[in-house]
Design a protein around this motif. Sequence first.
Motif, PDB file in Angstrom:
ATOM      1  N   ALA A 103      -2.985   5.777  -1.537  1.00  0.00           N
ATOM      2  CA  ALA A 103      -3.806   6.720  -0.778  1.00  0.00           C
ATOM      3  C   ALA A 103      -3.187   8.115  -0.769  1.00  0.00           C
ATOM      4  O   ALA A 103      -1.986   8.258  -0.544  1.00  0.00           O
ATOM      5  N   GLY A 144      -3.077  -0.568  -3.332  1.00  0.00           N
ATOM      6  CA  GLY A 144      -3.761   0.700  -3.140  1.00  0.00           C
ATOM      7  C   GLY A 144      -2.778   1.849  -3.114  1.00  0.00           C
ATOM      8  O   GLY A 144      -1.589   1.662  -2.846  1.00  0.00           O
ATOM      9  N   ALA A 146      -7.517   8.239   4.085  1.00  0.00           N
ATOM     10  CA  ALA A 146      -7.567   7.251   3.007  1.00  0.00           C
ATOM     11  C   ALA A 146      -6.557   6.135   3.254  1.00  0.00           C
ATOM     12  O   ALA A 146      -6.838   4.960   2.988  1.00  0.00           O
ATOM     13  N   GLU A 184      -8.916  -2.080   4.724  1.00  0.00           N
ATOM     14  CA  GLU A 184      -9.598  -2.852   3.683  1.00  0.00           C
ATOM     15  C   GLU A 184      -8.696  -3.912   3.059  1.00  0.00           C
ATOM     16  O   GLU A 184      -9.133  -5.039   2.797  1.00  0.00           O
ATOM     17  N   THR A 185      -7.420  -3.554   2.831  1.00  0.00           N
ATOM     18  CA  THR A 185      -6.540  -4.452   2.071  1.00  0.00           C
ATOM     19  C   THR A 185      -5.589  -5.273   2.935  1.00  0.00           C
ATOM     20  O   THR A 185      -5.095  -6.308   2.491  1.00  0.00           O
ATOM     21  N   MET A 218      -7.727   2.368   3.540  1.00  0.00           N
ATOM     22  CA  MET A 218      -7.222   1.379   2.585  1.00  0.00           C
ATOM     23  C   MET A 218      -6.452   0.276   3.297  1.00  0.00           C
ATOM     24  O   MET A 218      -6.522  -0.891   2.900  1.00  0.00           O
ATOM     25  N   TRP A 219      -5.712   0.643   4.337  1.00  0.00           N
ATOM     26  CA  TRP A 219      -4.991  -0.381   5.091  1.00  0.00           C
ATOM     27  C   TRP A 219      -5.985  -1.357   5.731  1.00  0.00           C
ATOM     28  O   TRP A 219      -5.786  -2.577   5.683  1.00  0.00           O
ATOM     29  N   LEU A 250       0.859  -1.183   0.000  1.00  0.00           N
ATOM     30  CA  LEU A 250       0.000   0.000   0.000  1.00  0.00           C
ATOM     31  C   LEU A 250       0.895   1.233   0.000  1.00  0.00           C
ATOM     32  O   LEU A 250       1.840   1.320   0.784  1.00  0.00           O
TER      33      LEU A 250
END
Length: 209
Positions: free
Chosen positions: A36, A34, A41, A48-49, A45-46, A8
Amino acid sequence: MPTRIRILIADDHPTIRKGLIATLEPEPDMEIVGAAPTRQAAIAMWQETRPDITLMDLALEGCDGGVDAIRQIRKESPTAKIIVFSAVTGDEDVFQALRYGAVTFLTKETPDEELVQTIRDVHAGGRPIPPEIARKLADRLTQSSLTTREVEVLSLVARGYRNKEVAAALSISEETVQGHMKHILSKLGVNDRTSAVVVAAQRGIIRLR
């Protein structure tokens, strides 16, 4: 086929994000999950992924956003592996980033080959600290740190406040402000207010707006 390292990227500059993607995506053992542009964000994103590695710029939403993101991510997952990749490199910046859980710290002048190898090393459980970052950390650990109140005082001085105005803003006496300034000058090893502001800004203790 070996499992790819899921990465990420968190950086507020589109050019940097695109450059990192262009550098890392071609690597056969790496995958970008991702990119960000902000602190919020990056955290979202962290979550989520759940990447293997996060490349974190410190200058997200006013220079402190990256450290805040590191702190929140590591609070949620103490094993999260975060590599700081930033142009903000004062000794206080290095200290705070590593203090709150970054594995290592790379400047944006780091060659692509070194960045790629560092990602692999950190993913494998290593903690490679570049010599210049080790020196900054050593400098920070051997210097007297300013108290929270002293940072508040110096931040206002940096904005042009006189002692009387600092006292009013912080609801303290002018004599107390003078005492804080005396300690600040001593700790930073300087003789005047202007030099104190310059040194503190260079070290990442205060932010100039």
